[in-house]
Design an enzyme around this catalytic site. Sequence first.
Site, PDB file in Angstrom:
ATOM      1  N   GLU A 178     -10.367 -54.695  30.022  1.00  0.00           N
ATOM      2  CA  GLU A 178     -11.078 -54.922  31.287  1.00  0.00           C
ATOM      3  C   GLU A 178     -11.369 -53.583  31.966  1.00  0.00           C
ATOM      4  O   GLU A 178     -10.519 -52.702  32.003  1.00  0.00           O
ATOM      5  CB  GLU A 178     -10.228 -55.785  32.221  1.00  0.00           C
ATOM      6  CG  GLU A 178     -10.222 -57.235  31.814  1.00  0.00           C
ATOM      7  CD  GLU A 178      -9.467 -58.119  32.794  1.00  0.00           C
ATOM      8  OE1 GLU A 178      -9.263 -57.707  33.962  1.00  0.00           O
ATOM      9  OE2 GLU A 178      -9.082 -59.221  32.375  1.00  0.00           O
ATOM     10  N   ASP A 204      -7.125 -59.464  23.818  1.00  0.00           N
ATOM     11  CA  ASP A 204      -7.076 -58.758  25.094  1.00  0.00           C
ATOM     12  C   ASP A 204      -5.917 -57.779  25.143  1.00  0.00           C
ATOM     13  O   ASP A 204      -4.782 -58.142  24.801  1.00  0.00           O
ATOM     14  CB  ASP A 204      -6.859 -59.772  26.240  1.00  0.00           C
ATOM     15  CG  ASP A 204      -8.140 -60.133  26.949  1.00  0.00           C
ATOM     16  OD1 ASP A 204      -9.096 -59.328  26.930  1.00  0.00           O
ATOM     17  OD2 ASP A 204      -8.185 -61.231  27.526  1.00  0.00           O
ATOM     18  N   GLU A 206     -18.400 -61.245  33.298  1.00  0.00           N
ATOM     19  CA  GLU A 206     -17.760 -62.434  33.878  1.00  0.00           C
ATOM     20  C   GLU A 206     -18.155 -62.605  35.340  1.00  0.00           C
ATOM     21  O   GLU A 206     -18.005 -61.684  36.155  1.00  0.00           O
ATOM     22  CB  GLU A 206     -16.225 -62.330  33.754  1.00  0.00           C
ATOM     23  CG  GLU A 206     -15.528 -63.537  34.408  1.00  0.00           C
ATOM     24  CD  GLU A 206     -14.075 -63.733  34.003  1.00  0.00           C
ATOM     25  OE1 GLU A 206     -13.579 -63.026  33.113  1.00  0.00           O
ATOM     26  OE2 GLU A 206     -13.442 -64.629  34.599  1.00  0.00           O
ATOM     27  N   LYS A 218     -10.122 -56.097  23.428  1.00  0.00           N
ATOM     28  CA  LYS A 218     -10.939 -56.156  24.653  1.00  0.00           C
ATOM     29  C   LYS A 218     -10.150 -55.535  25.803  1.00  0.00           C
ATOM     30  O   LYS A 218      -8.965 -55.843  25.974  1.00  0.00           O
ATOM     31  CB  LYS A 218     -11.323 -57.605  24.974  1.00  0.00           C
ATOM     32  CG  LYS A 218     -12.099 -57.732  26.305  1.00  0.00           C
ATOM     33  CD  LYS A 218     -12.843 -59.048  26.420  1.00  0.00           C
ATOM     34  CE  LYS A 218     -11.989 -60.218  26.844  1.00  0.00           C
ATOM     35  NZ  LYS A 218     -11.317 -60.069  28.152  1.00  0.00           N
ATOM     36  N   ASP A 263      -5.971 -62.932  27.562  1.00  0.00           N
ATOM     37  CA  ASP A 263      -4.748 -62.926  28.379  1.00  0.00           C
ATOM     38  C   ASP A 263      -4.780 -64.074  29.388  1.00  0.00           C
ATOM     39  O   ASP A 263      -3.810 -64.302  30.118  1.00  0.00           O
ATOM     40  CB  ASP A 263      -4.522 -61.573  29.054  1.00  0.00           C
ATOM     41  CG  ASP A 263      -5.641 -61.177  30.005  1.00  0.00           C
ATOM     42  OD1 ASP A 263      -6.670 -61.893  30.057  1.00  0.00           O
ATOM     43  OD2 ASP A 263      -5.494 -60.143  30.688  1.00  0.00           O
ATOM     44  N   SER A 264      -5.872 -64.853  29.392  1.00  0.00           N
ATOM     45  CA  SER A 264      -5.885 -66.116  30.139  1.00  0.00           C
ATOM     46  C   SER A 264      -4.791 -67.041  29.613  1.00  0.00           C
ATOM     47  O   SER A 264      -4.454 -68.045  30.248  1.00  0.00           O
ATOM     48  CB  SER A 264      -7.258 -66.795  30.043  1.00  0.00           C
ATOM     49  OG  SER A 264      -7.681 -66.884  28.693  1.00  0.00           O
TER      50      SER A 264
END
Length: 244
Positions: A95, A64, A162, A93, A25-26
């Site tokens: 978070e 993501d 991270e 993925k 999602d970056s």
Amino acid sequence: MITCYDYTFARLLSKSAIDGILVGDSAGMVMHGHSSTLSMSVELMRLHTEAVVRGAPGKFVIVDMPFLSFRKGLPAALDAAQILMSAGAHALKLEGVDGHEDVIQSLTQSGIPVMGHIGLQPQSVRAYGGFKVQGRNGDAAQVIARQASVLEKLGAFAVVLECIPAALARDITKALNIPTIGIGAGAGCDGQILVLQDLLGMNMDFHPKFARPFFDGARTVLDAVAHFDEAVKTGTFPSIEESY
Ligand code: KIV
């Protein structure tokens, strides 16, 4: 691993030895110019996923789940997961872990490989007050170590660490049976991931300590554009050979 968001780069990465591609999602920052990842939606992630899978059909593609898509209850999370898996994702993925343990467990029990992501969680940037290294003190480090172990118990197949101290990442990696993939977490992780545009040196104004540029992408692109501009303005492009 490397992030990727589009077909052209996915085609190139498909010819590389890289072990996995993350449709991160970056994309919200790298491709859409936002200051955080919070603006990414399931629909946008679906579009990026489809493009990457078309470009790199032979690669392992992790996607993501975007901001809040897994925090609105189990049915909504499963709907979002279905959209991304139907788009071609091989794994998802998420978070964090606290408060959505049920989602992670349900996804893994539904046959969807889940990658965890702890330490600096970019979707929590507002709570941190900026993109800051996490787990620097003993209590914070313990929370991250606990989350790693919970993720393993819930069935995650790997976990991204991270921006945490290298020693903490090494300890977590030793304690887990699943692989850790580091970004800004030192050399003690099992694997590493970088944002493609960072490793290509595409952004002249962004040089985080952990993101080594392996190429002078910004300068190389600007040089090519300058050569094109000059060739057009001096009448040397297009040539007779380049014309019909
Ligand atoms: O979205 C992303 O690019 C990521 C990586 C930084 C791991 O989550």
